[in-house]
Enzyme design. Sequence first.
Site, PDB file in Angstrom:
ATOM      1  N   LYS A  66       0.822  -1.223   0.000  1.00  0.00           N
ATOM      2  CA  LYS A  66       0.000   0.000   0.000  1.00  0.00           C
ATOM      3  C   LYS A  66       0.856   1.274   0.000  1.00  0.00           C
ATOM      4  O   LYS A  66       0.471   2.282  -0.599  1.00  0.00           O
ATOM      5  CB  LYS A  66      -0.960   0.007   1.193  1.00  0.00           C
ATOM      6  CG  LYS A  66      -2.072  -1.020   1.043  1.00  0.00           C
ATOM      7  CD  LYS A  66      -3.040  -0.998   2.197  1.00  0.00           C
ATOM      8  CE  LYS A  66      -4.003  -2.174   2.092  1.00  0.00           C
ATOM      9  NZ  LYS A  66      -4.984  -2.235   3.159  1.00  0.00           N
ATOM     10  N   ASN A  88      -4.928   1.944  -1.534  1.00  0.00           N
ATOM     11  CA  ASN A  88      -5.430   0.569  -1.738  1.00  0.00           C
ATOM     12  C   ASN A  88      -6.262   0.462  -3.009  1.00  0.00           C
ATOM     13  O   ASN A  88      -6.746  -0.625  -3.330  1.00  0.00           O
ATOM     14  CB  ASN A  88      -6.243   0.088  -0.525  1.00  0.00           C
ATOM     15  CG  ASN A  88      -7.660   0.618  -0.514  1.00  0.00           C
ATOM     16  OD1 ASN A  88      -7.945   1.670  -1.088  1.00  0.00           O
ATOM     17  ND2 ASN A  88      -8.567  -0.100   0.129  1.00  0.00           N
ATOM     18  N   ASP A 103     -10.023   2.128   2.772  1.00  0.00           N
ATOM     19  CA  ASP A 103     -10.071   1.328   4.004  1.00  0.00           C
ATOM     20  C   ASP A 103     -10.826   2.050   5.127  1.00  0.00           C
ATOM     21  O   ASP A 103     -11.642   1.440   5.836  1.00  0.00           O
ATOM     22  CB  ASP A 103      -8.658   0.994   4.494  1.00  0.00           C
ATOM     23  CG  ASP A 103      -8.037  -0.173   3.744  1.00  0.00           C
ATOM     24  OD1 ASP A 103      -8.788  -0.956   3.135  1.00  0.00           O
ATOM     25  OD2 ASP A 103      -6.795  -0.300   3.781  1.00  0.00           O
ATOM     26  N   MET A 213      -9.841  -6.443  12.538  1.00  0.00           N
ATOM     27  CA  MET A 213      -9.815  -6.309  11.071  1.00  0.00           C
ATOM     28  C   MET A 213      -9.521  -7.632  10.377  1.00  0.00           C
ATOM     29  O   MET A 213      -9.881  -7.819   9.213  1.00  0.00           O
ATOM     30  CB  MET A 213      -8.779  -5.268  10.659  1.00  0.00           C
ATOM     31  CG  MET A 213      -9.202  -3.865  10.977  1.00  0.00           C
ATOM     32  SD  MET A 213      -8.101  -2.715  10.143  1.00  0.00           S
ATOM     33  CE  MET A 213      -8.581  -1.211  10.958  1.00  0.00           C
ATOM     34  N   TYR A 215     -10.252 -11.184   9.193  1.00  0.00           N
ATOM     35  CA  TYR A 215     -11.600 -11.691   8.924  1.00  0.00           C
ATOM     36  C   TYR A 215     -11.589 -13.186   8.675  1.00  0.00           C
ATOM     37  O   TYR A 215     -10.556 -13.776   8.380  1.00  0.00           O
ATOM     38  CB  TYR A 215     -12.233 -10.948   7.733  1.00  0.00           C
ATOM     39  CG  TYR A 215     -11.353 -10.887   6.523  1.00  0.00           C
ATOM     40  CD1 TYR A 215     -10.536  -9.777   6.316  1.00  0.00           C
ATOM     41  CD2 TYR A 215     -11.311 -11.925   5.606  1.00  0.00           C
ATOM     42  CE1 TYR A 215      -9.705  -9.717   5.222  1.00  0.00           C
ATOM     43  CE2 TYR A 215     -10.475 -11.871   4.504  1.00  0.00           C
ATOM     44  CZ  TYR A 215      -9.679 -10.757   4.319  1.00  0.00           C
ATOM     45  OH  TYR A 215      -8.839 -10.704   3.229  1.00  0.00           O
ATOM     46  N   GLY A 235     -13.456  -8.625  10.675  1.00  0.00           N
ATOM     47  CA  GLY A 235     -13.336  -7.564   9.675  1.00  0.00           C
ATOM     48  C   GLY A 235     -14.034  -7.844   8.355  1.00  0.00           C
ATOM     49  O   GLY A 235     -13.769  -7.135   7.371  1.00  0.00           O
TER      50      GLY A 235
HETATM   51  P1  NDP Z   1       1.257  -4.476   8.733  1.00  0.00           P
HETATM   52  O1  NDP Z   1       2.166  -5.635   8.528  1.00  0.00           O
HETATM   53  O2  NDP Z   1       1.519  -3.187   8.032  1.00  0.00           O
HETATM   54  O3  NDP Z   1       1.191  -4.137  10.319  1.00  0.00           O
HETATM   55  C1  NDP Z   1       1.062  -5.154  11.275  1.00  0.00           C
HETATM   56  C2  NDP Z   1       0.772  -4.542  12.644  1.00  0.00           C
HETATM   57  O4  NDP Z   1       0.451  -5.608  13.530  1.00  0.00           O
HETATM   58  C3  NDP Z   1       1.930  -3.790  13.261  1.00  0.00           C
HETATM   59  O5  NDP Z   1       1.427  -2.706  14.000  1.00  0.00           O
HETATM   60  C4  NDP Z   1       2.563  -4.857  14.171  1.00  0.00           C
HETATM   61  O6  NDP Z   1       3.271  -4.320  15.272  1.00  0.00           O
HETATM   62  C5  NDP Z   1       1.329  -5.554  14.666  1.00  0.00           C
HETATM   63  N1  NDP Z   1       1.540  -6.932  15.121  1.00  0.00           N
HETATM   64  C6  NDP Z   1       1.914  -7.996  14.362  1.00  0.00           C
HETATM   65  N2  NDP Z   1       1.967  -9.104  15.103  1.00  0.00           N
HETATM   66  C7  NDP Z   1       1.621  -8.746  16.372  1.00  0.00           C
HETATM   67  C8  NDP Z   1       1.498  -9.452  17.589  1.00  0.00           C
HETATM   68  N3  NDP Z   1       1.744 -10.777  17.659  1.00  0.00           N
HETATM   69  N4  NDP Z   1       1.110  -8.782  18.704  1.00  0.00           N
HETATM   70  C9  NDP Z   1       0.849  -7.455  18.638  1.00  0.00           C
HETATM   71  N5  NDP Z   1       0.957  -6.717  17.508  1.00  0.00           N
HETATM   72  C10 NDP Z   1       1.347  -7.367  16.387  1.00  0.00           C
HETATM   73  O7  NDP Z   1      -0.194  -5.041   8.393  1.00  0.00           O
HETATM   74  P2  NDP Z   1      -1.485  -4.176   7.977  1.00  0.00           P
HETATM   75  O8  NDP Z   1      -1.548  -2.982   8.866  1.00  0.00           O
HETATM   76  O9  NDP Z   1      -1.510  -3.969   6.517  1.00  0.00           O
HETATM   77  O10 NDP Z   1      -2.676  -5.191   8.310  1.00  0.00           O
HETATM   78  C11 NDP Z   1      -3.006  -5.566   9.645  1.00  0.00           C
HETATM   79  C12 NDP Z   1      -4.140  -6.569   9.625  1.00  0.00           C
HETATM   80  O11 NDP Z   1      -5.343  -5.956   9.193  1.00  0.00           O
HETATM   81  C13 NDP Z   1      -3.881  -7.729   8.658  1.00  0.00           C
HETATM   82  O12 NDP Z   1      -4.091  -8.928   9.368  1.00  0.00           O
HETATM   83  C14 NDP Z   1      -4.904  -7.568   7.570  1.00  0.00           C
HETATM   84  O13 NDP Z   1      -5.396  -8.822   7.146  1.00  0.00           O
HETATM   85  C15 NDP Z   1      -5.997  -6.766   8.243  1.00  0.00           C
HETATM   86  N6  NDP Z   1      -6.697  -5.880   7.296  1.00  0.00           N
HETATM   87  C16 NDP Z   1      -8.042  -6.092   7.079  1.00  0.00           C
HETATM   88  C17 NDP Z   1      -8.739  -5.275   6.234  1.00  0.00           C
HETATM   89  C18 NDP Z   1     -10.205  -5.514   6.052  1.00  0.00           C
HETATM   90  O14 NDP Z   1     -10.769  -4.977   5.096  1.00  0.00           O
HETATM   91  N7  NDP Z   1     -10.850  -6.258   6.932  1.00  0.00           N
HETATM   92  C19 NDP Z   1      -8.107  -4.162   5.509  1.00  0.00           C
HETATM   93  C20 NDP Z   1      -6.705  -4.005   5.820  1.00  0.00           C
HETATM   94  C21 NDP Z   1      -6.040  -4.857   6.668  1.00  0.00           C
HETATM   95  P3  NDP Z   1       4.834  -3.881  15.155  1.00  0.00           P
HETATM   96  O15 NDP Z   1       4.831  -2.513  14.546  1.00  0.00           O
HETATM   97  O16 NDP Z   1       5.325  -3.903  16.558  1.00  0.00           O
HETATM   98  O17 NDP Z   1       5.499  -4.911  14.274  1.00  0.00           O
END
Ligand code: NDP
Length: 267
Positions: A66, A88, A103, A213, A215, A235
């Site tokens: 993205k 997106n 989003d 989020m 799903y 989600g």
């Molecule tokens: P990114 O990889 O950009 O970010 C991941 C985030 O999750 C970071 O903040 C990371 O923290 C955190 N994280 C990962 N693992 C853990 C853990 N075990 N415990 C706590 N925090 C954790 O992913 P996105 O932001 O693009 O997507 C996030 C989720 O949202 C995805 O699972 C995606 O499927 C979902 N999503 C759903 C959408 C929908 O339409 N329903 C739309 C967009 C996304 P850190 O910075 O510390 O690594």
Amino acid sequence: MAERYAVIGNPVAHSRSPWIHAEFARATRQDIDYGRIEAALGAFERAVDEFRAAGGRGANVTAPFKEAAFRYCGAAVSDRAREARAVNTLVFEAARVSGDNTDGAGLLRDLTANLGRPIAGKRVLLMGAGGAAQGVLGPLLAAGPARLAVANRTADKARALAQRFQGAVGGGFGDFRDEQFDLLINATSAGLANEAPPLQKAAFAPGALAYDMVYGRDTPFLALARASGAEAHDGSGMLVEQAAEAFLVWRGLRPRTAAVLAALRKR
Ligand code: NDP
């Protein structure tokens, strides 16, 4: 001839977007062909160039591209994409490409229209600081919450994200340990690893709504929310609503979402 669209990501095989857009196209009698493109890491631009050259009219962009999509568009981005610094939805018109981010609109529509939960005056906890959190923070703030805290495992990322937006406060989970929230939105990918963000049951205010989020699966966060007395949702609604918003950007009409969401939940 059908006009071509696709979702570009890595991995992308699991994406439900082709099915959702096919349902929208059938319901609105639009002749589109929506596929999947798995771009190699570091090769997003080439994948987009090839799809455009092959006649693509637009694309959805999912993790981890993205931000690359935002850069690809240069100055030709919508206000909401500029605010999110993430794209997106790509629109291809002859030599021109433009970018949008649906989003936030998708999440807001699911929360307020589908789930009947207004955000104005509510205490909101947004968990995560990645692409998904970035895309929804601006629209959430615009809806007028009483407080908006952004918590992330890597606290500095949440602080940096919150600093970009007036009215948000960022930090680690420990920084908000003593607070209660009415709306808790998990924008982390923790659920994919079968983990939950480190939250206490007391974080869920009476009558709270918890939203993951991720799903199509019951996550540890949703289980914790239910055990704490909160209403819990995955989600799926955001996924369908952000897709409807992208369909509107491309085709000029917004498909109805209720039947598609109900069918998606049964799949
Ligand atoms: P990114 O990889 O950009 O970010 C991941 C985030 O999750 C970071 O903040 C990371 O923290 C955190 N994280 C990962 N693992 C853990 C853990 N075990 N415990 C706590 N925090 C954790 O992913 P996105 O932001 O693009 O997507 C996030 C989720 O949202 C995805 O699972 C995606 O499927 C979902 N999503 C759903 C959408 C929908 O339409 N329903 C739309 C967009 C996304 P850190 O910075 O510390 O690594």
